[in-house]
Design a protein around this motif. Structure first.
Motif, PDB file in Angstrom:
ATOM      1  N   VAL A   1      57.903   8.313  23.409  1.00 53.72           N
ATOM      2  CA  VAL A   1      56.868   8.714  24.356  1.00 53.72           C
ATOM      3  C   VAL A   1      57.264   8.338  25.787  1.00 53.72           C
ATOM      4  O   VAL A   1      57.073   9.117  26.729  1.00 53.72           O
ATOM      5  N   ILE A   2      57.818   7.150  25.957  1.00 49.39           N
ATOM      6  CA  ILE A   2      58.240   6.713  27.288  1.00 49.39           C
ATOM      7  C   ILE A   2      59.330   7.640  27.830  1.00 49.39           C
ATOM      8  O   ILE A   2      59.303   8.044  28.999  1.00 49.39           O
ATOM      9  N   GLY A   3      60.287   8.001  26.976  1.00 50.84           N
ATOM     10  CA  GLY A   3      61.321   8.931  27.404  1.00 50.84           C
ATOM     11  C   GLY A   3      60.740  10.279  27.790  1.00 50.84           C
ATOM     12  O   GLY A   3      61.113  10.863  28.812  1.00 50.84           O
ATOM     13  N   ALA A   4      59.814  10.776  26.972  1.00 51.77           N
ATOM     14  CA  ALA A   4      59.180  12.067  27.271  1.00 51.77           C
ATOM     15  C   ALA A   4      58.363  11.998  28.558  1.00 51.77           C
ATOM     16  O   ALA A   4      58.316  12.968  29.325  1.00 51.77           O
ATOM     17  N   ALA A   5      57.715  10.857  28.811  1.00 55.05           N
ATOM     18  CA  ALA A   5      56.876  10.709  30.003  1.00 55.05           C
ATOM     19  C   ALA A   5      57.673  10.815  31.293  1.00 55.05           C
ATOM     20  O   ALA A   5      57.131  11.175  32.337  1.00 55.05           O
ATOM     21  N   THR A   6      58.970  10.509  31.253  1.00 59.92           N
ATOM     22  CA  THR A   6      59.780  10.602  32.468  1.00 59.92           C
ATOM     23  C   THR A   6      59.929  12.044  32.941  1.00 59.92           C
ATOM     24  O   THR A   6      60.296  12.281  34.091  1.00 59.92           O
ATOM     25  N   TYR A   7      59.645  13.010  32.078  1.00 59.84           N
ATOM     26  CA  TYR A   7      59.700  14.411  32.495  1.00 59.84           C
ATOM     27  C   TYR A   7      58.435  14.828  33.236  1.00 59.84           C
ATOM     28  O   TYR A   7      58.346  15.950  33.736  1.00 59.84           O
ATOM     29  N   ASN A   8      57.450  13.947  33.262  1.00 57.87           N
ATOM     30  CA  ASN A   8      56.222  14.223  34.005  1.00 57.87           C
ATOM     31  C   ASN A   8      56.179  13.405  35.295  1.00 57.87           C
ATOM     32  O   ASN A   8      55.959  13.940  36.374  1.00 57.87           O
ATOM     33  N   LYS A   9      56.393  12.103  35.166  1.00 59.39           N
ATOM     34  CA  LYS A   9      56.480  11.191  36.303  1.00 59.39           C
ATOM     35  C   LYS A   9      57.373  10.033  35.887  1.00 59.39           C
ATOM     36  O   LYS A   9      57.376   9.645  34.716  1.00 59.39           O
ATOM     37  N   HIS A  10      58.053   9.464  36.827  1.00 60.63           N
ATOM     38  CA  HIS A  10      58.864   8.293  36.521  1.00 60.63           C
ATOM     39  C   HIS A  10      58.025   7.013  36.566  1.00 60.63           C
ATOM     40  O   HIS A  10      58.548   5.921  36.352  1.00 60.63           O
ATOM     41  N   LEU A  11      56.733   7.167  36.800  1.00 60.06           N
ATOM     42  CA  LEU A  11      55.850   5.996  36.933  1.00 60.06           C
ATOM     43  C   LEU A  11      55.665   5.243  35.626  1.00 60.06           C
ATOM     44  O   LEU A  11      55.161   4.115  35.632  1.00 60.06           O
ATOM     45  N   ILE A  12      56.054   5.835  34.505  1.00 67.15           N
ATOM     46  CA  ILE A  12      55.972   5.105  33.237  1.00 67.15           C
ATOM     47  C   ILE A  12      56.812   3.836  33.317  1.00 67.15           C
ATOM     48  O   ILE A  12      56.585   2.882  32.553  1.00 67.15           O
ATOM     49  N   ALA A  13      57.750   3.791  34.289  1.00 62.63           N
ATOM     50  CA  ALA A  13      58.545   2.576  34.498  1.00 62.63           C
ATOM     51  C   ALA A  13      57.651   1.392  34.855  1.00 62.63           C
ATOM     52  O   ALA A  13      57.989   0.240  34.544  1.00 62.63           O
ATOM     53  N   LEU A  14      56.504   1.646  35.491  1.00 64.42           N
ATOM     54  CA  LEU A  14      55.574   0.550  35.808  1.00 64.42           C
ATOM     55  C   LEU A  14      55.073  -0.119  34.532  1.00 64.42           C
ATOM     56  O   LEU A  14      54.927  -1.347  34.487  1.00 64.42           O
ATOM     57  N   LEU A  15      54.789   0.679  33.517  1.00 64.56           N
ATOM     58  CA  LEU A  15      54.343   0.105  32.238  1.00 64.56           C
ATOM     59  C   LEU A  15      55.456  -0.710  31.606  1.00 64.56           C
ATOM     60  O   LEU A  15      55.227  -1.830  31.123  1.00 64.56           O
ATOM     61  N   VAL A  16      56.670  -0.174  31.625  1.00 62.29           N
ATOM     62  CA  VAL A  16      57.813  -0.878  31.031  1.00 62.29           C
ATOM     63  C   VAL A  16      58.070  -2.191  31.764  1.00 62.29           C
ATOM     64  O   VAL A  16      58.254  -3.247  31.133  1.00 62.29           O
ATOM     65  N   ILE A  17      58.069  -2.146  33.095  1.00 62.56           N
ATOM     66  CA  ILE A  17      58.320  -3.361  33.882  1.00 62.56           C
ATOM     67  C   ILE A  17      57.195  -4.370  33.668  1.00 62.56           C
ATOM     68  O   ILE A  17      57.445  -5.575  33.496  1.00 62.56           O
ATOM     69  N   GLY A  18      55.952  -3.899  33.665  1.00 62.18           N
ATOM     70  CA  GLY A  18      54.820  -4.799  33.462  1.00 62.18           C
ATOM     71  C   GLY A  18      54.862  -5.468  32.105  1.00 62.18           C
ATOM     72  O   GLY A  18      54.622  -6.681  31.976  1.00 62.18           O
ATOM     73  N   LEU A  19      55.184  -4.679  31.067  1.00 63.60           N
ATOM     74  CA  LEU A  19      55.272  -5.237  29.717  1.00 63.60           C
ATOM     75  C   LEU A  19      56.418  -6.235  29.626  1.00 63.60           C
ATOM     76  O   LEU A  19      56.259  -7.331  29.045  1.00 63.60           O
ATOM     77  N   ALA A  20      57.576  -5.883  30.195  1.00 61.96           N
ATOM     78  CA  ALA A  20      58.726  -6.797  30.151  1.00 61.96           C
ATOM     79  C   ALA A  20      58.414  -8.098  30.866  1.00 61.96           C
ATOM     80  O   ALA A  20      58.743  -9.192  30.371  1.00 61.96           O
ATOM     81  N   ALA A  21      57.770  -8.006  32.031  1.00 56.32           N
ATOM     82  CA  ALA A  21      57.404  -9.212  32.776  1.00 56.32           C
ATOM     83  C   ALA A  21      56.440 -10.070  31.961  1.00 56.32           C
ATOM     84  O   ALA A  21      56.552 -11.306  31.936  1.00 56.32           O
ATOM     85  N   GLY A  22      55.500  -9.397  31.283  1.00 56.97           N
ATOM     86  CA  GLY A  22      54.544 -10.143  30.476  1.00 56.97           C
ATOM     87  C   GLY A  22      55.198 -10.855  29.307  1.00 56.97           C
ATOM     88  O   GLY A  22      54.894 -12.022  29.021  1.00 56.97           O
ATOM     89  N   VAL A  23      56.100 -10.173  28.625  1.00 59.56           N
ATOM     90  CA  VAL A  23      56.793 -10.789  27.483  1.00 59.56           C
ATOM     91  C   VAL A  23      57.623 -11.978  27.942  1.00 59.56           C
ATOM     92  O   VAL A  23      57.629 -13.055  27.307  1.00 59.56           O
ATOM     93  N   LEU A  24      58.340 -11.822  29.050  1.00 55.08           N
ATOM     94  CA  LEU A  24      59.178 -12.917  29.548  1.00 55.08           C
ATOM     95  C   LEU A  24      58.330 -14.098  30.029  1.00 55.08           C
ATOM     96  O   LEU A  24      58.724 -15.262  29.857  1.00 55.08           O
ATOM     97  N   ALA A  25      57.159 -13.792  30.594  1.00 53.77           N
ATOM     98  CA  ALA A  25      56.331 -14.864  31.167  1.00 53.77           C
ATOM     99  C   ALA A  25      55.499 -15.583  30.116  1.00 53.77           C
ATOM    100  O   ALA A  25      55.401 -16.817  30.127  1.00 53.77           O
ATOM    101  N   VAL A  26      54.868 -14.829  29.206  1.00 54.60           N
ATOM    102  CA  VAL A  26      53.905 -15.449  28.287  1.00 54.60           C
ATOM    103  C   VAL A  26      54.170 -15.115  26.825  1.00 54.60           C
ATOM    104  O   VAL A  26      53.417 -15.540  25.943  1.00 54.60           O
TER     105      VAL A  26
END
Length: 470
Positions: free
Chosen positions: A156-181
């Protein structure tokens, strides 16, 4: 796991779709829809200002359902129907019973931005269900402990890049959350990296287009931040309340606390402030966090909210949909609050003002004439009119479809400064102004229509002066 309330969800989706379909012909095209319709005639892996999905949805829909306003908007209401079901699934994944699933779907389905995205074909239309689906699959990993769902999330994330690259915000936010907590154990899960690889593989053609064309969307993002960054930062906090209505915002705050208190989901609680911070720093649009607000609302929904959700939905519908008659909407604050309404009104008057200027040309001049529009909305509206000369624009992707032919030494121009045009032409005369009959103050109301004649320099030399990213 509670059973899925699929019948009530289907009813909500059907009622919303019927309402959106009935209202689809009202007011008119939004400027972005006019642009997508124009881009749809030029299929590509990407454009300077966006990926290809929404323009290609416009192409598919007008081919299947007719080149009409309603035909263009079918994908938007279909995306809203899908969103309703995905929201119900998110609520169920979080332990929501039948009532919670219904309230979550109804609350999000009748939110301001959901209704806007369901009424008009915007990039937001597909973005909301794509973000929500990615979040659903991440929840299944975190709550079920089954890493295989990373493959679905990655797809889904890969497919979403064909609409907007903003799905990267979700990926970055999730990665930051996993690393932090945490939970950091998922970093050792091979399914996570398989899902990440799948996302990259699916997104690869779009990313290759960007790389081979000099990353135009980065240039575009920089231009947007420079032009409207301060305004977007000022609007960010109040618009987090307006996005889906105040009830959704209040319930979402409670949902954030619930996520934070659950060690399994705490990383998703961190994802929202990270995405918000990145949006503020970059000067991005306030709706970039909409997908995460959907999650927060689903997490916060509790019994007893039916009346609040109903009132919230009614208020949102008045703001978001063309329920107020066109003859009086200009006397209300709705066009000032809702940019989609504001920029959907007055296109017939705009086109007629340009048509009147074209009629002042002699037959010989008209044979050598082209239209020149300073913005993609105006270009799209003029392209829609089949009885006018061809239209060119230097705005965003449309710059690449120029320059006009060297024989075109007569131009009817809108939304370009007269002084700038006089550096390219020997004479420029105003031949009318656009008047918005509904009394709505929008981007093209009051625009002068200029007729310019006699090229000073060849188009191949002059055309780069007309390029603009905004």
């Amino acid at each position: 796991m509670p059973p899925l309330a699929w019948r009530p969800l289907a009813l909500i989706a059907a009622l919303l779709s019927a309402l959106l379909l009935a209202l689809s012909p009202l007011y008119g095209y939004h400027r972005d829809e006019l642009y997508f319709r124009l881009l749809a005639e030029h299929p590509a892996w990407g454009y300077v200002d966006q990926p290809p999905l929404t323009p290609m949805l416009a192409r598919l829909s007008t081919t299947l359902f007719g080149d009409t306003l309603t035909g263009l908007r079918i994908p938007a209401l279909a995306c809203t129907a899908v969103l309703v079901f995905v929201v119900g699934l998110i609520s169920r994944e979080l332990g929501g019973d039948r009532r919670a699933q219904i309230l979550a779907a109804a609350g999000i389905g009748t939110g301001v931005f959901t209704l806007i995205a369901g009424h008009s074909l915007l990039t937001l239309s597909a973005d909301l269900p794509l973000w929500s689906a990615a979040i659903l699959f991440v929840l299944r990993v975190l709550l079920r402990g089954d890493g295989r769902w990373w493959l679905a999330a990655g797809a889904v994330i890969g497919a979403a890049t064909y609409n907007k690259h903003l799905i990267a915000l979700l990926v970055i936010g999730l990665a930051a959350g996993v690393l932090a907590v945490g939970p950091r154990r998922i970093l050792r899960d091979p399914w996570l990296w398989a899902g990440a690889g799948l996302a990259v593989l699916i997104a690869a053609p779009n990313l290759v287009f960007q790389a081979t064309n000099g990353w135009p969307q980065l240039e575009m993002a920089a231009a947007l931040s420079e032009n409207k960054g301060a305004e977007m930062r000022a609007l960010f906090v109040p618009m987090q309340i307006v996005l889906f209505g105040p009830v959704v915002a209040v319930v979402g705050a409670r949902g954030w606390l619930r996520l934070w208190r659950d060690a399994r989901l705490r990383c998703l609680a961190v994802a929202y402030p990270v995405a918000a911070a990145l949006t503020l720093i970059s000067g991005g649009r306030f709706d970039y966090t909409a997908g995460l607000i959907i999650l927060l609302f689903c997490a916060g929904v509790t019994p007893g909210l039916a009346s609040s959700v109903a009132v919230n939905g009614a208020l949102c519908a008045i703001v978001a949909l063309p329920l107020v008659p066109l003859s009086v909407v200009g006397m209300t604050p709705i066009p000032q609050v809702n940019e989609i309404v504001r920029e959907s009104i007055g296109w017939p008057e705009f086109t007629e003002a340009v048509r009147a200027a074209v009629r002042t040309l002699t037959p010989e001049e008209r044979a050598r004439a082209v239209l020149l529009a300073g913005s993609y909305g105006e270009a799209g509206a003029l392209h829609l009119a089949k009885d006018l000369p061809p239209v060119y624009s230097g705005h965003n992707q449309l710059f690449r479809y120029g320059p006009p032919p060297e024989s075109a030494d007569v131009v009817v121009a809108v939304k370009y400064p007269r002084r700038g045009l006089e550096t390219v032409f020997h004479s420029c005369v105003e031949r009318g102004r656009v008047t918005n009959a509904a009394g709505v103050d929008n981007e093209f109301d009051g625009l002068p229509v200029l007729v310019c004649k006699g090229l000073r320099v060849p188009w191949r030399t002059a055309w780069p002066r007309f390029q603009e990213y905004s």
